[in-house]
Every structure is written in structure tokens, then in C-alpha cells.
Design an enzyme around this catalytic site. Structure first.
Site, PDB file in Angstrom:
ATOM      1  N   GLN A  33       0.620  -1.215  -0.176  1.00 49.41           N
ATOM      2  CA  GLN A  33      -0.199  -0.159   0.339  1.00 49.41           C
ATOM      3  C   GLN A  33       0.521   1.058   0.080  1.00 49.41           C
ATOM      4  OE1 GLN A  33      -1.851  -0.663   3.740  1.00 49.41           O
ATOM      5  NE2 GLN A  33      -0.176  -1.649   4.939  1.00 49.41           N
ATOM      6  N   ASP A 160      -9.038  -4.374  13.290  1.00 48.34           N
ATOM      7  CA  ASP A 160      -8.991  -2.681  13.546  1.00 48.34           C
ATOM      8  C   ASP A 160      -8.584  -3.008  11.462  1.00 48.34           C
ATOM      9  OD1 ASP A 160      -7.927  -0.256  13.816  1.00 48.34           O
ATOM     10  OD2 ASP A 160      -6.248  -0.832  15.108  1.00 48.34           O
ATOM     11  N   PRO A 167      -4.505  -3.896   1.128  1.00 45.91           N
ATOM     12  CA  PRO A 167      -4.197  -5.432   1.694  1.00 45.91           C
ATOM     13  C   PRO A 167      -5.483  -5.738   2.106  1.00 45.91           C
ATOM     14  CG  PRO A 167      -2.662  -3.912   3.026  1.00 45.91           C
ATOM     15  CD  PRO A 167      -3.632  -3.031   1.703  1.00 45.91           C
TER      16      PRO A 167
END
Length: 291
Positions: A33, A160, A167
Site C-alpha cells: 500500500q 482494526d 491489503p
């Protein structure tokens, strides 16, 4: 790079976005990312993943305290085990370790660079060297499958996750939820959360906007993998809409709205814990646990 400039969080066609005047401190593309660190004159440093704000130094404690202390203190627990899926900024880990009755915390984060950069720039993380902590750098789906085979069970599982654009996208599926549910102890809960919008059609979630129209709440409602859903919420200034919802999935449907132990955080206290479960009528439909 030294000047403050206006930056806009991605909106994915929702037609509304958060805008902040910030200075870019760091940007890199990890194998998973885009990771960016910004500085804001009031909010401090911001962690941004793939264009979405994940945490700011000014208000991160609200989310992290409410995500951890409500499910851990809403029911009598001894030798509690916590599994954090994601959580690269380390705030969920930090709050989990504040309770002596928490005997183990396993954190599974796919991107080591998020952990390293959040620790360097935000410094809001818990102690990764605490003997109760097991840090796993792996895809959550791989970890969950292996934990299932070894018979692991957890009393609190905190999802979380980032929005389903990076991803985390492979985790917003019925297959993944089915396996995660099998890791919950008999009296345990899974905690999920998301930004809430109110539109003409009713309540919307950021996960729906950024993904393909589904989110973990609707998947759980449809599948009833865990039949009981209890909802509470809080206000987090820098998240879209500021109204932020938490969703507790459980087998036995025991309400967690009344704390069983005294605890004081920067945001959390017993009154805030109970008040968080007072929902407006348009949000009550998401909860299956009655007063």
C-alpha cells in the site's frame, strides 16, 4: 515539501471528503500500500494508507480506548486473550496491555513498514517487547487458518482494518469471517468498526462506499455466523462524518453496555461506556441485543 498545503482524503464517489491543511513528512509505496505521514498544526501527525486517514496524534486515543475497554470491561473476564487483526499504528495494542487480566495479545499485521513508520512518526504504540505480546507479520487470512488448525481461541478479536481497497480487501468476505468466528471463545466477541454516514436512503458505512457495496456488518447480518450484534458509537473528529460505530458480534448475546470494573482513560470512563450504547432510532436497527 516544507509548506503546508490542502490535502483531500479520497471519497470513492461518495461526493464528500475530509480536507486538511498539512505538510508531507514521508511517503513510500510498500509492497502492499501507499503509506504517507502528514503533519497538521492542530491534529499533529497523521497516518494515511492508500489515501485514507487511519490515525492522528490528537484524537487516536478516542478510537483506541473505546474499541478496547468497552468489550474488555463490559463483562467479567479472567486471563483474557486478545487478537488484533491489523492495528499497525499500535494503539489497540497499547490499550489492551493496560489491563492486568489480559494475559496475551497477538497482533497480526501484514505490513512491517506501517508498524515501523507509525512507531517513528506517531509514537502512539504499545510496548511490542511486553512478554504478553506476540507480533506476527503475515496475511491475516493465513494466520487465521493456521490458528484454526492449532485450536486457538480468543476472548476479544479486534478487526482494526483499513478500508477494503488495499491489503484488507480480501478480509471483507464470508469465507474469512467464517474462519474468524471459529477463533472466538464461547463468551468472547469480535469487534468491528466503521465511519457512519446518514443519507436519504438511511445509514451508510465507509466500507460500503470504498468497497463493492458490502461490509462486515451486512455480511454478519446476512450469514448470522455470530447471531448477536450489539452496537455502540462515539465521535472521532478526523474520521469521515465524525460519527463512528462499533459492532460487537457474539454467540450468547450478553450485553456489554455496563462496565464491571472501574477504569479511567483520557476519553473512556464508566459513564461514557454506558452512554455510547444510547443510539438514535435510525441506528438501532443494526443491533439485535435488547436493553
Amino acid at each position: 515539501m516544507s509548506e503546508f498545503k490542502w490535502w483531500h482524503e479520497r471519497s470513492d464517489g461518495h461526493g464528500i471528503t475530509t480536507s486538511v491543511e498539512v505538510k508531507l513528512l514521508h511517503s513510500e509505496k510498500s509492497p502492499y500500500q501507499r503509506i504517507e505521514i502528514y503533519d497538521h498544526q492542530s491534529f499533529g501527525r497523521l497516518l494515511v494508507l492508500d489515501g485514507y486517514i487511519q490515525a492522528s496524534q490528537a484524537d487516536e486515543f478516542i478510537y483506541h480506548e473505546m474499541a478496547v475497554h468497552v468489550p474488555l470491561l463490559g463483562r467479567e473476564r479472567k486471563d483474557a486473550s486478545v487478537l488484533i487483526i491489523g492495528g499497525g499504528d499500535g494503539g489497540i495494542l497499547r490499550e489492551s496491555l493496560k489491563h492486568d487480566f489480559v494475559t496475551s495479545v497477538t497482533m497480526v499485521e501484514i505490513d512491517q513498514r506501517v508498524i515501523a513508520l507509525a512507531k517513528e512518526y506517531l509514537a502512539v504504540n504499545g510496548d511490542y517487547d511486553d512478554p504478553r505480546v506476540t507480533l506476527v507479520i503475515d496475511n491475516a487470512a493465513n494466520f487465521v487458518s493456521q490458528a484454526l488448525q492449532s485450536g486457538q481461541r480468543y476472548d476479544l478479536i479486534v478487526l482494526d482494518l483499513t478500508e477494503p481497497v488495499g491489503p484488507s480487501s480480501c478480509l471483507f468476505t464470508e469465507k474469512f469471517l467464517t474462519e474468524v468466528v471459529s477463533l472466538v471463545s464461547e463468551t468472547g466477541v469480535i469487534l468491528d468498526s466503521d465511519s457512519i454516514y446518514l443519507s436519504q436512503s438511511g445509514g451508510d458505512f465507509l466500507q460500503e462506499v470504498s468497497g463493492d457495496g458490502d461490509n462486515l456488518v451486512t455480511v454478519m447480518q446476512r450469514t448470522k455466523l455470530l447471531p448477536h450484534i450489539e452496537v455502540y458509537h462515539t465521535n472521532i473528529p478526523l474520521y469521515p462524518g465524525a460519527d463512528f460505530g462499533f459492532f460487537l458480534y457474539s454467540r450468547d448475546g450478553v450485553s456489554l453496555r455496563k462496565p464491571v470494573k472501574a477504569f479511567e482513560g483520557r476519553h473512556y470512563n464508566a459513564d461514557v461506556h454506558q452512554a455510547a450504547f444510547a443510539l438514535p432510532n435510525w441506528q438501532k436497527k443494526w443491533s439485535t441485543v435488547q436493553d
